[in-house]
Write a protein that holds these residues in place. Sequence first.
Motif, mmCIF file in Angstrom:
data_model
loop_
_atom_site.group_PDB
_atom_site.id
_atom_site.type_symbol
_atom_site.label_atom_id
_atom_site.label_comp_id
_atom_site.label_asym_id
_atom_site.label_seq_id
_atom_site.Cartn_x
_atom_site.Cartn_y
_atom_site.Cartn_z
ATOM 1 N N LEU A 1 77.425 19.707 22.806
ATOM 2 C CA LEU A 1 76.248 21.235 23.028
ATOM 3 C C LEU A 1 75.893 21.595 21.281
ATOM 4 C CD1 LEU A 1 78.623 22.775 25.286
ATOM 5 C CD2 LEU A 1 76.333 23.353 25.393
ATOM 6 N N PRO A 2 75.333 22.249 20.573
ATOM 7 C CA PRO A 2 74.508 23.306 21.661
ATOM 8 C C PRO A 2 73.355 21.828 22.235
ATOM 9 C CG PRO A 2 74.017 23.194 19.111
ATOM 10 C CD PRO A 2 75.117 22.659 19.296
ATOM 11 N N CYS A 3 72.481 22.759 23.654
ATOM 12 C CA CYS A 3 71.690 22.212 23.667
ATOM 13 C C CYS A 3 70.224 22.996 24.673
ATOM 14 C CB CYS A 3 72.135 21.049 25.349
ATOM 15 S SG CYS A 3 72.818 21.681 26.278
ATOM 16 N N VAL A 4 69.354 22.728 25.144
ATOM 17 C CA VAL A 4 68.149 23.205 25.555
ATOM 18 C C VAL A 4 67.599 22.610 27.013
ATOM 19 C CG1 VAL A 4 65.663 23.883 24.976
ATOM 20 C CG2 VAL A 4 66.699 22.791 22.924
ATOM 21 N N LEU A 5 67.827 23.910 27.698
ATOM 22 C CA LEU A 5 67.365 23.845 29.371
ATOM 23 C C LEU A 5 66.264 24.038 29.329
ATOM 24 C CD1 LEU A 5 70.527 26.128 30.385
ATOM 25 C CD2 LEU A 5 70.945 23.430 30.137
ATOM 26 N N LYS A 6 65.606 22.923 30.200
ATOM 27 C CA LYS A 6 64.225 23.239 29.767
ATOM 28 C C LYS A 6 63.868 22.959 31.379
ATOM 29 C CE LYS A 6 62.309 21.235 26.538
ATOM 30 N NZ LYS A 6 61.262 19.797 25.014
ATOM 31 N N SER A 7 63.098 24.245 32.279
ATOM 32 C CA SER A 7 62.584 23.904 33.385
ATOM 33 C C SER A 7 61.593 23.543 33.773
ATOM 34 C CB SER A 7 62.745 25.593 33.521
ATOM 35 O OG SER A 7 63.347 26.878 33.547
ATOM 36 N N GLN A 8 62.021 22.574 34.505
ATOM 37 C CA GLN A 8 60.625 21.583 34.911
ATOM 38 C C GLN A 8 59.246 21.420 36.016
ATOM 39 O OE1 GLN A 8 60.710 18.526 32.685
ATOM 40 N NE2 GLN A 8 61.326 19.837 32.096
ATOM 41 N N VAL A 9 57.874 22.366 35.039
ATOM 42 C CA VAL A 9 57.469 23.562 35.863
ATOM 43 C C VAL A 9 55.841 22.196 35.243
ATOM 44 C CG1 VAL A 9 58.741 25.667 37.049
ATOM 45 C CG2 VAL A 9 57.752 25.530 34.679
ATOM 46 N N LEU A 10 55.455 22.698 35.973
ATOM 47 C CA LEU A 10 54.088 22.444 36.042
ATOM 48 C C LEU A 10 53.025 23.328 35.260
ATOM 49 C CD1 LEU A 10 52.716 19.845 38.674
ATOM 50 C CD2 LEU A 10 53.993 19.196 36.724
ATOM 51 N N SER A 11 53.120 24.279 34.984
ATOM 52 C CA SER A 11 52.315 25.405 34.693
ATOM 53 C C SER A 11 53.061 25.177 32.948
ATOM 54 C CB SER A 11 52.576 26.660 34.852
ATOM 55 O OG SER A 11 54.361 26.991 35.480
ATOM 56 N N LEU B 1 66.081 21.079 36.115
ATOM 57 C CA LEU B 1 66.332 21.529 34.831
ATOM 58 C C LEU B 1 66.406 20.026 33.709
ATOM 59 C CD1 LEU B 1 68.604 24.010 34.114
ATOM 60 C CD2 LEU B 1 65.629 24.224 34.538
ATOM 61 N N LEU B 2 65.645 19.680 33.100
ATOM 62 C CA LEU B 2 66.185 18.625 31.995
ATOM 63 C C LEU B 2 66.877 19.682 30.640
ATOM 64 C CD1 LEU B 2 65.566 16.154 31.353
ATOM 65 C CD2 LEU B 2 63.667 16.613 29.100
ATOM 66 N N VAL B 3 67.925 18.823 30.621
ATOM 67 C CA VAL B 3 69.006 18.902 29.875
ATOM 68 C C VAL B 3 69.036 18.067 28.456
ATOM 69 C CG1 VAL B 3 71.635 19.694 29.380
ATOM 70 C CG2 VAL B 3 71.080 19.661 31.705
ATOM 71 N N GLU B 4 68.179 18.881 27.073
ATOM 72 C CA GLU B 4 68.337 17.893 26.255
ATOM 73 C C GLU B 4 68.771 18.311 25.275
ATOM 74 O OE1 GLU B 4 63.770 16.300 25.631
ATOM 75 O OE2 GLU B 4 63.868 17.832 24.167
ATOM 76 N N GLU B 5 68.981 17.221 23.906
ATOM 77 C CA GLU B 5 69.914 17.629 23.006
ATOM 78 C C GLU B 5 69.486 18.264 22.221
ATOM 79 O OE1 GLU B 5 69.979 15.013 20.241
ATOM 80 O OE2 GLU B 5 68.968 13.108 21.482
ATOM 81 N N ALA B 6 69.965 19.717 21.066
ATOM 82 C CA ALA B 6 69.277 20.569 20.519
ATOM 83 C C ALA B 6 68.826 19.591 19.642
ATOM 84 C CB ALA B 6 70.179 21.580 20.050
ATOM 85 N N ILE B 7 67.843 19.424 18.664
ATOM 86 C CA ILE B 7 67.361 18.641 18.059
ATOM 87 C C ILE B 7 67.089 20.034 16.014
ATOM 88 C CG2 ILE B 7 65.431 18.064 16.586
ATOM 89 C CD1 ILE B 7 66.632 15.915 18.882
#
Lengths: 295, 373
Positions: free
Chosen positions: B40-50, B85-91
């Motif tokens: 943490l902190p991190c980013v929750l990124k919804s996996q949708v094609l739009s 969801l792609l849980v990704e490290e915050a950069i």
Amino acid sequence: MSIFIDKSTKVLVQGITGKEGAFWTKHMIDLGTDVVCGVTPGKAGQHVEDRPVYNTVKEAIIHHEVDASMLFVPPRLTKDAVFEALASGIKKIVTIADGIPLHDMIRIRQAAKDYKALVVGGNTSGVISPEEAMMGSFPHWIERVYKKGNIGVMTRSGSLTNEVTAMIVEKGYGVSTLIGVGGDPVPGTRFAEMLPYYEADEETKAVVIIGELGGTMEEEVAEAINKGVFTKPLVAFLGGRTAPKGQKMGHAGAIITGGKGSVEDKITALTKAGALVAKRPRAVGELLEELNVPK
Amino acid sequence: MKLYEFQAKEVFNEAGIPIPKSRLIQSIDELSIALETVGLPCVLKSQVLSGGRGKRGLIQVVKTKEEAHQEAKKLFTHEANIKSLLVEEAIDIDQEVYISITVEPEAAKALLIASSEGGIDIETLAVEQPEKIVKYPIDIRDGLQNFQATEVAYGFNFKPDITKQMIKILLKLYTVFKQYDAELVEINPLFITKQGLVVAGDGKIMIDDNSAFRQTRYAQDLSDYRTEAEYEANRAGIPFIQFDGDIGLMCAGAGLTTTVYDLINYEGGTVANYLEFGGPNYKKALEAMEICLKVPSKVILIVTFGTIARADVMAEGIVDAIKRLKPDRPIVTCIRGTNEARAVEILKSAGLEPLFDTEEAVRKAVALSKEAK
């Protein structure tokens, strides 16, 4: 006169022994096309419609004078077949294959440029000079569409071409040569590249382009008019005016990206260049009359 | 076919393009483990094609476990039908860059597009500040050459060690473009971190549909389709798009179907679905009508003007489909092409009133769709 193909054009058919190849070869001959021979690897010695079949294009051109090659070859094998024809020095090639890989099409178009040849297609019905000759799969027997005359037609579509051309013929016009450049994102030959041929052809009094959203081919036509490369009357019909943005609808080539390729942009470009744009298929014939194009 | 971000990043990772540390989760239960891996902190990124996920609130930055659970729950129950969801490290971002490779049809080349102004809508930038975009044509016989990638990378005026990383990423992005028969590969944004590393912040790969036979790794499944009708159509190989209007289209030819779509809009009607059963699909009238009947339309409009597709065969198929499926809504037909006189006979003998003019057929369908209201 006509462009690209007439009764005197000597045509080789690649893939002549296949079901589609044999079927359309017969119809090409019925219309008056001078099909001289065919090629299918492994089928040398056979005949289709009395035309001899060879294993390779290289072998065929030893025995026959050939001006153009018509491909009835599956999409996956199209690149190789086009390269074979180009390597044998053939300068006019038509492929109707629907489903040619995008990266293959880039190579095909690039090779065509290198060889200074014209490769028309894929994803098209081909090229037809009505009542003369054709390379492709047109229902030339539908008289209210495929009537000889003095309008050049270029199109990215199949069925829509029948729809629009029927409206041209309904008004008493006919077609000099119809070129289906095809509905793929990378067609082998583009609209603007055929305009000089229509310009030089005395019989052609006006050109109709049947375009649609996506790509920049219609904008290139506008540019050709602006540069004076094409000076005859031009009427365009464009499909997809109300298509939802960003949605892949219609041909693969028809998607709006980067603010480019919208029908509004195309209408603006063509109108500025002095071309007329028809809102409905029926209006195409009406606009030709308005421009006093002789029948 | 468009890949999901997590798939694109999987491809990037394999090609050697650096990606942030991440974990894909399919349910809220997997979140805790993901947070342990990613931190943490991190980013929750919804996996949708739009596209436009940021603007639609489908990407959330979270600082604590509680916040992460709260936001993840919201996303999993979001109306956008988010499956993962792609849980990704915050950069720690210093700068955002744009790079992509696509095709240039006129020149018959690949086209590398780059801009130091990443993270934004490149299409808007192209219109407003075209001078900020570099376009570099690539001959696909040779591929992207080292010197070309070097020219583009040095154009950014980064520090030498960042430029070196950039050159490698450009070269690798080109190998992905080639390897996957891509229409488009895009990294937007490409992060330059405060630590001086270059990392792919997002990933977009569009694979050419015509190359599907040799690109079999990523196939679409049912969850990628919004409706059952879309899934059925895809399985049957029939181009189909569902809308929410009144008139179901069952037409032949991509260009003609698009034109009928326009004509309906001109006449004040609305389209329930785009469906095209021309070309190789012209004998699939039964499947096509089955799909059309799954859509809540008020009328079905059939317009064809076949080139290879024979009108009489289509008419027979339609009559057979009507007999078998007994549609609960009116059907308007306008079938032309080879053997069209015979087609008219077939349709008439089945009790239909075949029309012969596209505009007339469109007007009739629009009128019927309004009566049904």
